[in-house]
Enzyme design. Structure first.
Site, mmCIF file in Angstrom:
data_model
loop_
_atom_site.group_PDB
_atom_site.id
_atom_site.type_symbol
_atom_site.label_atom_id
_atom_site.label_comp_id
_atom_site.label_asym_id
_atom_site.label_seq_id
_atom_site.Cartn_x
_atom_site.Cartn_y
_atom_site.Cartn_z
ATOM 1 N N TRP A 283 -7.551 -3.111 0.371
ATOM 2 C CA TRP A 283 -6.244 -2.921 -0.239
ATOM 3 C C TRP A 283 -5.586 -4.295 -0.139
ATOM 4 O O TRP A 283 -5.253 -4.769 0.946
ATOM 5 C CB TRP A 283 -5.431 -1.879 0.531
ATOM 6 C CG TRP A 283 -4.124 -1.567 -0.122
ATOM 7 C CD1 TRP A 283 -3.915 -0.736 -1.196
ATOM 8 C CD2 TRP A 283 -2.838 -2.082 0.234
ATOM 9 N NE1 TRP A 283 -2.574 -0.716 -1.519
ATOM 10 C CE2 TRP A 283 -1.893 -1.526 -0.673
ATOM 11 C CE3 TRP A 283 -2.380 -2.966 1.214
ATOM 12 C CZ2 TRP A 283 -0.533 -1.814 -0.604
ATOM 13 C CZ3 TRP A 283 -1.031 -3.258 1.268
ATOM 14 C CH2 TRP A 283 -0.117 -2.672 0.370
ATOM 15 N N ASN B 159 -9.143 -5.720 8.627
ATOM 16 C CA ASN B 159 -8.049 -4.853 8.195
ATOM 17 C C ASN B 159 -6.794 -5.345 8.895
ATOM 18 O O ASN B 159 -6.809 -5.538 10.104
ATOM 19 C CB ASN B 159 -8.366 -3.405 8.610
ATOM 20 C CG ASN B 159 -7.145 -2.507 8.557
ATOM 21 O OD1 ASN B 159 -6.298 -2.651 7.696
ATOM 22 N ND2 ASN B 159 -7.058 -1.565 9.491
ATOM 23 N N GLY B 160 -5.720 -5.584 8.127
ATOM 24 C CA GLY B 160 -4.478 -6.055 8.743
ATOM 25 C C GLY B 160 -4.070 -7.391 8.181
ATOM 26 O O GLY B 160 -4.510 -7.786 7.099
ATOM 27 N N GLU C 191 11.456 13.962 -3.312
ATOM 28 C CA GLU C 191 10.008 14.166 -3.250
ATOM 29 C C GLU C 191 9.424 14.303 -4.657
ATOM 30 O O GLU C 191 8.373 13.738 -4.963
ATOM 31 C CB GLU C 191 9.717 15.411 -2.389
ATOM 32 C CG GLU C 191 8.289 15.927 -2.399
ATOM 33 C CD GLU C 191 7.260 14.960 -1.837
ATOM 34 O OE1 GLU C 191 7.616 13.844 -1.439
ATOM 35 O OE2 GLU C 191 6.070 15.321 -1.846
ATOM 36 N N ARG D 79 -8.366 4.158 2.500
ATOM 37 C CA ARG D 79 -7.615 3.026 3.052
ATOM 38 C C ARG D 79 -7.429 1.901 2.044
ATOM 39 O O ARG D 79 -6.796 0.893 2.345
ATOM 40 C CB ARG D 79 -8.323 2.483 4.295
ATOM 41 C CG ARG D 79 -8.534 3.524 5.364
ATOM 42 C CD ARG D 79 -9.237 2.928 6.541
ATOM 43 N NE ARG D 79 -8.327 2.106 7.316
ATOM 44 C CZ ARG D 79 -7.560 2.539 8.282
ATOM 45 N NH1 ARG D 79 -7.585 3.807 8.611
ATOM 46 N NH2 ARG D 79 -6.761 1.735 8.937
ATOM 47 N N HIS E 154 29.016 9.360 -8.922
ATOM 48 C CA HIS E 154 29.389 8.133 -8.201
ATOM 49 C C HIS E 154 28.598 6.914 -8.677
ATOM 50 O O HIS E 154 28.592 5.888 -8.013
ATOM 51 C CB HIS E 154 29.203 8.340 -6.691
ATOM 52 C CG HIS E 154 30.107 9.388 -6.134
ATOM 53 N ND1 HIS E 154 31.475 9.204 -6.011
ATOM 54 C CD2 HIS E 154 29.875 10.662 -5.718
ATOM 55 C CE1 HIS E 154 32.028 10.306 -5.514
ATOM 56 N NE2 HIS E 154 31.072 11.216 -5.332
ATOM 57 N N CYS F 258 -7.059 -1.271 4.231
ATOM 58 C CA CYS F 258 -8.453 -1.704 4.247
ATOM 59 C C CYS F 258 -9.247 -0.898 5.279
ATOM 60 O O CYS F 258 -8.713 -0.469 6.294
ATOM 61 C CB CYS F 258 -8.640 -3.173 4.585
ATOM 62 S SG CYS F 258 -7.763 -4.285 3.497
ATOM 63 N N LYS G 291 6.615 11.768 -6.028
ATOM 64 C CA LYS G 291 5.315 12.285 -6.473
ATOM 65 C C LYS G 291 5.031 11.814 -7.883
ATOM 66 O O LYS G 291 3.945 11.352 -8.209
ATOM 67 C CB LYS G 291 5.381 13.815 -6.419
ATOM 68 C CG LYS G 291 4.213 14.580 -6.009
ATOM 69 C CD LYS G 291 3.943 14.727 -4.542
ATOM 70 C CE LYS G 291 3.948 13.476 -3.733
ATOM 71 N NZ LYS G 291 3.920 13.683 -2.324
ATOM 72 N N LYS H 185 -4.255 5.854 0.753
ATOM 73 C CA LYS H 185 -3.852 7.085 1.441
ATOM 74 C C LYS H 185 -3.195 6.774 2.784
ATOM 75 O O LYS H 185 -2.278 7.456 3.208
ATOM 76 C CB LYS H 185 -5.098 7.966 1.637
ATOM 77 C CG LYS H 185 -4.816 9.312 2.263
ATOM 78 C CD LYS H 185 -4.080 10.213 1.295
ATOM 79 C CE LYS H 185 -3.670 11.525 1.909
ATOM 80 N NZ LYS H 185 -2.548 12.125 1.167
ATOM 81 N N GLU I 14 4.451 7.841 -8.215
ATOM 82 C CA GLU I 14 3.242 7.256 -7.622
ATOM 83 C C GLU I 14 1.975 7.592 -8.408
ATOM 84 O O GLU I 14 1.033 6.812 -8.397
ATOM 85 C CB GLU I 14 3.104 7.604 -6.141
ATOM 86 C CG GLU I 14 2.649 8.999 -5.822
ATOM 87 C CD GLU I 14 2.427 9.225 -4.323
ATOM 88 O OE1 GLU I 14 1.971 8.314 -3.620
ATOM 89 O OE2 GLU I 14 2.718 10.346 -3.862
#
Ligand code: M6R
Length: 615
Positions: A79, A104-105, A484, A27, A507, A2, A488, A610, A491
Site C-alpha cells: 500500500w 511495512n510502515g 456512515e 493490507r 448552518h 503493506c 460507505k 482493509k 469509499e
C-alpha cells in the site's frame, strides 16, 4: 499498511510465500513482489497491481525451477506511502543484488540516511523510504558484521514505525526481522520457520506462533529463532497455538465479498448476541473487568466506521445508563494532552485490531492511567493483545474493505454494554433489561426483513449512480448513520458524498443544494421526526432530489419526497431505539449497488486497504 511474509527451510519457499501473500492482500494491493535465493543467486519478481498479476507472472516464467527450488523466500504486498505505484517502488527492495528487504510502515528519517548513503556511493533505484534498509544492511555486512550485528546497526540508524524482514546472500540460512509498532508474527516449524504480518498469513505452514513485541528483533534460522528485546537481551516470547482457518474464505456465490458480508448479518449477529447475553436475558459482561467500578465518564476512541459505531454507542450509553461518554477520533486523541478528569476507563473499537491510529490512542490512554478495553473482531490482533480487556464482535472474517457486518456487530456489543452499565449505574429494572434483550433477539430477523428491500434500493441506485455528489441526512441516532452512509458510498463508488446532522444543514451545508442533487434521509418516528422532515423540506424547496428511507408514518408526512422507501413495520420503541441497525442495511446496500452499477472494484477500492497500519 503493506503485508510481509517469509519462509525459511521449506522446499517451494516462493510458492509458500505467495500463499501467505494471498491472505495479506487486505493490507494493500498496489503491487506485490517476492525475492528468493538459490544457487547463490538472488531472484526477485515484482508486479504492479493486485497479487494475481504477480501470480500470473510467476506461472509464466519459463525457468519456473528458479522459483520452486529455493529454501528461503520473502514477499510483500504494498500500500504505497513513499513513491508512486510502480515496479521500481514495489518490494522487495535490494542492494547490489545481494540483500533484499520487505517492509511495512514508514522510516521517518529516510531522507537523511539516503543522502548519506548516496554520498557513500550507494545507488537508489526507487523513491521509497524502504530502500535505505537493504543499503544499510549491505554497508554493515561489508564492514565485516554478521547478519545479527548488521541488523542491530541498521536499527540504531532508523526511526519510525515498521516491521521488516531482510535476507542476504552472505547469510543464506538466516532472516533478520524486526518490529516497532507494526505487527509481526513468527511461526515455528520443523527445521523450517516462517514470518508474517499476521498469524493468518502463515497458518497454512504452522499453528505455533510467537508475536514479537515492540522493539524486538530476531534472527530466524532453519533450526530455531533467537529473539532479542530493544536492549539486545535474548528473550523468550510466549508460543501461542492458533487454530488454522480451513482454506481460503470464498465469495460463496456472491459477486463480491461485500455483498456476501452484508447478507451474512442475520446469521452473524446471533453469534455476537449469544456471546454476551444468556438465554434468560442475563448479560455476560463483567463491568469490573472493564474498569467500571464507579460511575465515571467513559472515553471511546476509534477510526472510520468504527468511530461511527462509537457515536451510536454514546447516544445509547448516555440514554440507558445516564453515564457521560466522550468520543474522539483515535488519530486526534493521540496528539494532544487530553484531560482524564472523571475518567477511569477507555474503550477502543476496531474491526481489524490493527489500525495504528487506534493502537496509538490505546497506548496513550494507558500512559494516562486509564484502564484499556477494546471491541475487536480479530482475536489475537495487536489491539486485542495490548488492551487490558477485549470484547469480541464474532463477526467472522471480513474481507471487503468496506466494513459492513463488523459495524452492526460492534453496535450489538455497544448496546449490550449500555444495558450492563444501565443496570449497574442507572437502576435499570429487570423488566426494562428484559425488554432491551428481547429487542436484541429480534434484531437478526429485523435485519433480514430490511435486506428484503434490496430490489427497491437497487432501483434508487440505478437512478442516482451518475450523481456528482450525494448528501446524507440523519438526526439523533441516525446522524451517525448519515455519516456512515456517506463514507460507505464514497469509499467504494468514488462519488463525493457528505453526511450531515439534518439540523445543521441550515448552518452552511444547504448552500450545496442545487437542482437534482440527491439528498438521502434515514428517518424513523421517534417523536422528533417533524423537525427532520422540515429540514428535508428545506432541501426540497431548493431543488434537491429527495430520497426518503423511513417508516410509514414519516413517509406519509413527507409525501413531497421524490423517492420513498418504506421500511417494514416494527414496534415503535424498538424502531426508534434500534434504528441504527435497521438503517445500516439500506446504507450498505445503496453504496454497494451504486458502486456495482459504476463497475468499481467494490472489495478492493482504489487507494485503500482493509487494515490501516500507518498513521
Ligand atoms: O479495523 P478498524 O475498525 O480499526 O478500521 C477503521 C477504519 O479504517 C475502517 O472502519 C474504514 O473506515 C472502513 N474501510 C470503512 O468501511
Amino acid at each position: 499498511m503493506c503485508g510481509v511474509v517469509a519462509v525459511i527451510g521449506k522446499q517451494n519457499a516462493s510458492q509458500l510465500v505467495v500463499e501467505g501473500l494471498k491472505k495479506l492482500e487486505y493490507r494493500g494491493y498496489d503491487s506485490a513482489g517476492i525475492a528468493s535465493a538459490s544457487c547463490g543467486k538472488l531472484q526477485t519478481l515484482k508486479s504492479e497491481g493486485k497479487l494475481i498479476n504477480l501470480i500470473n507472472n510467476l506461472n509464466q516464467i519459463s525457468n519456473a525451477k528458479l522459483y520452486s527450488d529455493p529454501l528461503i523466500a520473502i514477499g510483500h504486498t504494498r500500500w504505497a506511502t513513499h513513491g508512486n505505484i510502480s515496479l521500481e517502488n514495489a518490494h522487495p527492495l535490494t542492494s547490489e543484488n545481494k540483500v533484499a528487504v520487505v517492509h511495512n510502515g514508514i522510516i521517518e528519517n529516510y531522507e537523511t540516511i539516503k543522502n548519506k548513503l548516496i554520498s557513500e556511493g550507494y545507488v537508489f533505484k526507487s523513491q521509497t523510504d524502504t530502500e535505505v534498509l537493504p543499503h544499510l544492511f549491505m554497508k554493515y555486512i561489508k564492514l565485516g558484521n554478521n547478519f545479527l550485528q548488521a541488523g542491530r546497526l541498521v536499527l540504531k540508524d532508523v526511526k519510525g514505525a515498521f516491521a521488516f524482514i531482510a535476507m542476504s546472500l552472505d547469510f543464506p540460512n538466516e532472516l533478520f526481522v524486526s518490529r516497532n509498532s507494526s505487527p509481526l508474527a513468527i511461526g515455528l516449524g520443523d527445521k523450517s520457520n516462517f514470518v508474517g504480518s499476521d498469524a493468518h498469513s502463515i497458518d497454512h505452514l504452522t499453528q505455533k506462533i510467537i508475536y514479537l513485541e515492540d522493539g524486538d528483533h530476531a534472527l530466524v534460522k532453519l533450526d530455531g529463532v533467537d529473539i532479542f528485546n530493544e536492549y539486545e537481551e535474548k528473550v523468550n516470547r510466549k508460543i501461542i497455538n492458533i487454530k488454522a482457518e480451513i482454506g481460503l474464505i470464498t465469495k460463496g456465490g456472491y459477486k463480491h465479498f461485500m455483498e456476501k458480508e452484508i447478507f451474512e448479518q442475520p446469521s452473524v449477529i446471533p453469534q455476537t448476541i449469544s456471546t454476551y447475553i444468556n438465554s434468560d436475558s442475563r448479560i455476560k459482561i463483567n463491568l469490573n473487568k472493564l474498569g467500571f467500578k464507579n460511575k465515571n465518564t467513559l472515553l471511546i476512541l476509534a477510526a472510520g466506521t468504527s468511530y461511527y459505531a462509537a457515536m451510536v454507542g454514546k447516544y445509547w450509553i448516555e440514554h440507558i445508563a445516564d453515564l457521560p461518554v466522550i468520543i474522539d477520533l483515535a488519530s486526534e486523541y493521540r496528539y494532544r494532552k487530553p484531560s482524564v478528569f472523571g475518567q477511569s476507563a477507555m474503550l477502543v473499537i476496531s474491526q481489524s485490531g490493527e489500525s495504528l491510529d487506534t493502537l496509538m490512542a490505546l497506548r496513550h490512554g494507558k500512559e494516562l492511567g486509564l484502564s484499556t478495553n477494546a471491541i475487536v473482531n480479530v482475536e489475537g490482533s495487536t489491539i486485542d493483545r495490548e488492551a487490558d480487556f477485549s470484547l469480541y464482535t464474532k463477526a467472522g472474517s471480513e474481507i471487503g474493505v468496506a466494513s459492513t457486518k463488523s459495524f452492526t456487530s460492534q453496535l450489538v456489543v455497544l448496546f449490550i454494554i449500555a444495558i450492563a452499565l444501565g443496570e449497574k449505574f442507572n437502576n435499570l429494572k429487570p423488566n426494562q433489561i428484559k425488554k432491551y434483550c428481547n429487542y436484541i433477539h429480534i434484531l437478526p430477523s429485523a435485519i433480514a426483513q430490511m435486506l428484503n428491500m434490496e430490489n427497491e434500493i437497487k432501483l434508487i441506485a440505478q437512478k442516482i449512480k451518475n450523481a456528482q455528489s450525494i448528501i446524507f441526512l440523519g438526526r439523533g441516532l441516525l446522524y451517525p448513520l448519515a455519516l456512515e452512509g456517506a463514507l460507505k458510498l464514497k469509499e467504494i463508488s468514488y462519488i463525493h458524498a457528505e453526511g450531515f446532522a439534518a439540523g445543521e444543514m441550515k448552518h452552511g451545508p444547504i448552500a450545496l443544494i442545487e437542482d437534482h442533487v440527491p439528498v438521502i434521509m434515514f428517518l424513523v418516528s421517534d417523536g422528533n421526526e417533524d423537525k427532520a422532515i422540515s429540514n428535508l423540506q428545506e432541501a426540497y424547496s431548493r431543488g434537491a432530489q429527495i430520497i426518503l428511507i423511513a417508516d410509514k408514518n414519516c413517509i406519509q408526512k413527507a409525501s413531497f419526497a421524490h423517492f420513498k422507501i418504506e421500511i417494514p413495520n416494527f414496534e415503535t420503541d424498538f424502531k426508534s431505539f434500534l434504528s441504527p441497525f435497521l438503517m445500516a442495511i439500506p446504507a450498505q446496500l445503496l453504496a454497494y449497488h451504486i458502486a456495482n452499477e459504476r463497475g468499481t472494484d467494490v472489495d478492493q477500492p482504489r487507494n485503500l486497504a482493509k487494515s490501516v497500519t500507518v498513521e
